[in-house]
Motif scaffolding. Structure first.
Motif, mmCIF file in Angstrom:
data_model
loop_
_atom_site.group_PDB
_atom_site.id
_atom_site.type_symbol
_atom_site.label_atom_id
_atom_site.label_comp_id
_atom_site.label_asym_id
_atom_site.label_seq_id
_atom_site.Cartn_x
_atom_site.Cartn_y
_atom_site.Cartn_z
ATOM 1 N N LYS A 193 0.835 -1.206 0.000
ATOM 2 C CA LYS A 193 0.000 0.000 0.000
ATOM 3 C C LYS A 193 0.867 1.252 0.000
ATOM 4 O O LYS A 193 0.488 2.286 -0.549
ATOM 5 C CB LYS A 193 -0.935 -0.009 1.208
ATOM 6 N N ALA A 194 2.068 1.141 0.571
ATOM 7 C CA ALA A 194 3.006 2.272 0.595
ATOM 8 C C ALA A 194 3.827 2.367 -0.693
ATOM 9 O O ALA A 194 4.745 3.181 -0.791
ATOM 10 C CB ALA A 194 3.942 2.146 1.793
ATOM 11 N N GLY A 195 3.512 1.512 -1.663
ATOM 12 C CA GLY A 195 4.193 1.580 -2.951
ATOM 13 C C GLY A 195 5.482 0.792 -3.031
ATOM 14 O O GLY A 195 6.240 0.947 -3.997
ATOM 15 N N LYS A 196 5.732 -0.074 -2.062
ATOM 16 C CA LYS A 196 6.945 -0.888 -2.079
ATOM 17 C C LYS A 196 6.644 -2.201 -2.807
ATOM 18 O O LYS A 196 5.629 -2.860 -2.545
ATOM 19 C CB LYS A 196 7.440 -1.174 -0.661
ATOM 20 N N LYS A 197 7.512 -2.573 -3.713
ATOM 21 C CA LYS A 197 7.338 -3.806 -4.472
ATOM 22 C C LYS A 197 7.504 -4.983 -3.506
ATOM 23 O O LYS A 197 8.585 -5.194 -2.957
ATOM 24 C CB LYS A 197 8.338 -3.888 -5.618
ATOM 25 N N THR A 198 6.410 -5.724 -3.308
ATOM 26 C CA THR A 198 6.351 -6.739 -2.257
ATOM 27 C C THR A 198 5.955 -8.097 -2.813
ATOM 28 O O THR A 198 5.029 -8.200 -3.626
ATOM 29 C CB THR A 198 5.330 -6.312 -1.175
ATOM 30 N N LEU A 199 6.638 -9.121 -2.315
ATOM 31 C CA LEU A 199 6.329 -10.515 -2.643
ATOM 32 C C LEU A 199 6.157 -11.292 -1.350
ATOM 33 O O LEU A 199 6.994 -11.189 -0.450
ATOM 34 C CB LEU A 199 7.464 -11.145 -3.465
ATOM 35 N N VAL A 200 5.083 -12.071 -1.264
ATOM 36 C CA VAL A 200 4.900 -13.018 -0.177
ATOM 37 C C VAL A 200 5.173 -14.407 -0.737
ATOM 38 O O VAL A 200 4.618 -14.777 -1.777
ATOM 39 C CB VAL A 200 3.471 -12.966 0.398
ATOM 40 N N ILE A 201 6.008 -15.154 -0.044
ATOM 41 C CA ILE A 201 6.231 -16.551 -0.392
ATOM 42 C C ILE A 201 5.636 -17.373 0.743
ATOM 43 O O ILE A 201 6.066 -17.268 1.895
ATOM 44 C CB ILE A 201 7.730 -16.878 -0.576
ATOM 45 N N VAL A 230 -8.944 -13.269 2.990
ATOM 46 C CA VAL A 230 -9.299 -11.846 2.968
ATOM 47 C C VAL A 230 -8.037 -10.993 3.059
ATOM 48 O O VAL A 230 -7.877 -10.005 2.331
ATOM 49 C CB VAL A 230 -10.285 -11.505 4.110
ATOM 50 N N GLY A 231 -7.104 -11.372 3.940
ATOM 51 C CA GLY A 231 -5.849 -10.630 4.066
ATOM 52 C C GLY A 231 -5.041 -10.652 2.776
ATOM 53 O O GLY A 231 -4.485 -9.630 2.361
ATOM 54 N N ARG A 232 -4.996 -11.809 2.143
ATOM 55 C CA ARG A 232 -4.270 -11.918 0.872
ATOM 56 C C ARG A 232 -4.916 -11.022 -0.186
ATOM 57 O O ARG A 232 -4.232 -10.312 -0.916
ATOM 58 C CB ARG A 232 -4.245 -13.373 0.400
ATOM 59 N N GLU A 233 -6.242 -11.045 -0.247
ATOM 60 C CA GLU A 233 -6.964 -10.216 -1.213
ATOM 61 C C GLU A 233 -6.669 -8.733 -0.981
ATOM 62 O O GLU A 233 -6.475 -7.975 -1.932
ATOM 63 C CB GLU A 233 -8.458 -10.498 -1.082
ATOM 64 N N GLN A 234 -6.657 -8.312 0.287
ATOM 65 C CA GLN A 234 -6.348 -6.911 0.597
ATOM 66 C C GLN A 234 -4.943 -6.550 0.112
ATOM 67 O O GLN A 234 -4.747 -5.512 -0.512
ATOM 68 C CB GLN A 234 -6.416 -6.663 2.108
ATOM 69 N N ALA A 235 -3.964 -7.399 0.419
ATOM 70 C CA ALA A 235 -2.582 -7.106 0.026
ATOM 71 C C ALA A 235 -2.429 -7.090 -1.494
ATOM 72 O O ALA A 235 -1.767 -6.212 -2.056
ATOM 73 C CB ALA A 235 -1.633 -8.131 0.660
ATOM 74 N N GLU A 236 -3.053 -8.054 -2.162
ATOM 75 C CA GLU A 236 -2.964 -8.109 -3.628
ATOM 76 C C GLU A 236 -3.637 -6.898 -4.271
ATOM 77 O O GLU A 236 -3.206 -6.448 -5.332
ATOM 78 C CB GLU A 236 -3.559 -9.416 -4.150
ATOM 79 N N LYS A 237 -4.670 -6.367 -3.632
ATOM 80 C CA LYS A 237 -5.346 -5.166 -4.151
ATOM 81 C C LYS A 237 -4.360 -4.012 -4.308
ATOM 82 O O LYS A 237 -4.493 -3.190 -5.213
ATOM 83 C CB LYS A 237 -6.481 -4.780 -3.195
ATOM 84 N N GLY A 250 -1.076 -4.494 -4.848
ATOM 85 C CA GLY A 250 0.048 -4.884 -5.684
ATOM 86 C C GLY A 250 0.941 -5.987 -5.166
ATOM 87 O O GLY A 250 1.905 -6.364 -5.840
ATOM 88 N N THR A 251 0.665 -6.513 -3.992
ATOM 89 C CA THR A 251 1.479 -7.623 -3.492
ATOM 90 C C THR A 251 1.397 -8.792 -4.451
ATOM 91 O O THR A 251 0.317 -9.161 -4.905
ATOM 92 C CB THR A 251 1.002 -8.082 -2.094
ATOM 93 N N GLU A 252 2.544 -9.373 -4.741
ATOM 94 C CA GLU A 252 2.585 -10.630 -5.493
ATOM 95 C C GLU A 252 2.626 -11.768 -4.478
ATOM 96 O O GLU A 252 3.207 -11.622 -3.400
ATOM 97 C CB GLU A 252 3.836 -10.676 -6.385
ATOM 98 N N TRP A 253 2.024 -12.898 -4.809
ATOM 99 C CA TRP A 253 1.923 -14.023 -3.884
ATOM 100 C C TRP A 253 2.434 -15.264 -4.591
ATOM 101 O O TRP A 253 1.969 -15.594 -5.684
ATOM 102 C CB TRP A 253 0.470 -14.224 -3.470
ATOM 103 N N LEU A 254 3.384 -15.945 -4.001
ATOM 104 C CA LEU A 254 3.972 -17.156 -4.576
ATOM 105 C C LEU A 254 3.785 -18.297 -3.593
ATOM 106 O O LEU A 254 4.223 -18.202 -2.441
ATOM 107 C CB LEU A 254 5.464 -16.935 -4.864
ATOM 108 N N GLU A 255 3.121 -19.359 -4.034
ATOM 109 C CA GLU A 255 2.979 -20.538 -3.175
ATOM 110 C C GLU A 255 4.167 -21.445 -3.433
ATOM 111 O O GLU A 255 4.275 -22.084 -4.482
ATOM 112 C CB GLU A 255 1.642 -21.221 -3.445
ATOM 113 N N ASP A 256 5.073 -21.454 -2.470
ATOM 114 C CA ASP A 256 6.318 -22.212 -2.554
ATOM 115 C C ASP A 256 6.919 -22.204 -1.151
ATOM 116 O O ASP A 256 6.436 -21.501 -0.267
ATOM 117 C CB ASP A 256 7.276 -21.548 -3.561
ATOM 118 N N ALA A 257 7.965 -22.948 -0.953
ATOM 119 C CA ALA A 257 8.673 -22.963 0.329
ATOM 120 C C ALA A 257 10.050 -22.348 0.140
ATOM 121 O O ALA A 257 10.713 -22.591 -0.874
ATOM 122 C CB ALA A 257 8.804 -24.388 0.849
#
Length: 188
Positions: free
Chosen positions: A22-30, A59-66, A68-75
């Motif tokens: 939300k602060a404009g930082k390019k973010t990835l969740v793994i 819901v939290g993931r949807e908020q973050a992706e709204k 620009g958060t990218e989400w990767l399902e991996d370990a």
């Protein structure tokens, strides 16, 4: 290259991602899809009149992706550091760079131990070990932060989410060089 890579997509990690993206930082969740929250029912999460853990995470993931958060399902299997560069290596074979890494792995310190983060005895029931962090969420390795249960806060989702927000605000403030505040207001 990412500004922030978050390891773990539970309430702490998702909250970090929500604020940083939300602060404009390019973010990835793994996320390895192993959050203990996925087995929870929550009647004690303020502002929510009962919700399943899987729904709260969705819901939290949807908020973050709204934002620009990218989400990767991996370990994540390793964090490599060379000449100030931090690279997260996944089980799926990806190598991803970030300026800041947030460990939000719940009750697991295995990855943290592997990469040399300081581990200390836990203070919560059933939490054997946690990461040693300062009051901002910084670990002993520059640019690696920790949030949520792994950082020693109570494993209640409302508390881990709040800790994730705190760590995110501190990362954003450090990146911006001034204290960051995120306040939305009602539109008339």
């Amino acid at each position: 290259m990412y500004d922030v890579i978050v390891i773990g997509g539970g309430p702490a990690g998702g909250s970090v991602a929500l604020f940083t993206s939300k602060a404009g930082k390019k973010t990835l969740v793994i996320d390895n899809n192993q959050s203990v929250t996925k087995r929870a029912w929550l009647d004690n999460h303020y502002g929510v009149n009962g919700i399943s853990g899987p729904d709260l995470i969705a819901v939290g993931r949807e908020q973050a992706e709204k934002f620009g958060t990218e989400w990767l399902e991996d370990a994540v299997v390793d964090i490599q550091m060379e000449n100030g560069q931090k690279t997260v290596v996944t089980e799926g074979g990806q190598s991803l760079q970030a300026q800041h890494i947030v460990v939000a792995t719940g009750m697991s310190v295995a990855l943290a131990e592997k990469v040399g983060l300081t581990v200390i005895p836990g203070t919560e029931p059933r939490i054997k070990n946690i990461l040693q962090v300062d009051n901002q969420g910084k670990t002993n390795i520059e640019g690696i932060w920790a949030a949520g249960t792994v950082a020693g806060v109570s494993m209640h989702t409302i508390i881990t989410a709040g800790d994730g927000a705190k760590v995110a605000i501190n990362i954003i403030s450090e990146m911006n060089g001034t204290r960051y505040v995120d306040h939305d207001v009602l539109k008339s």
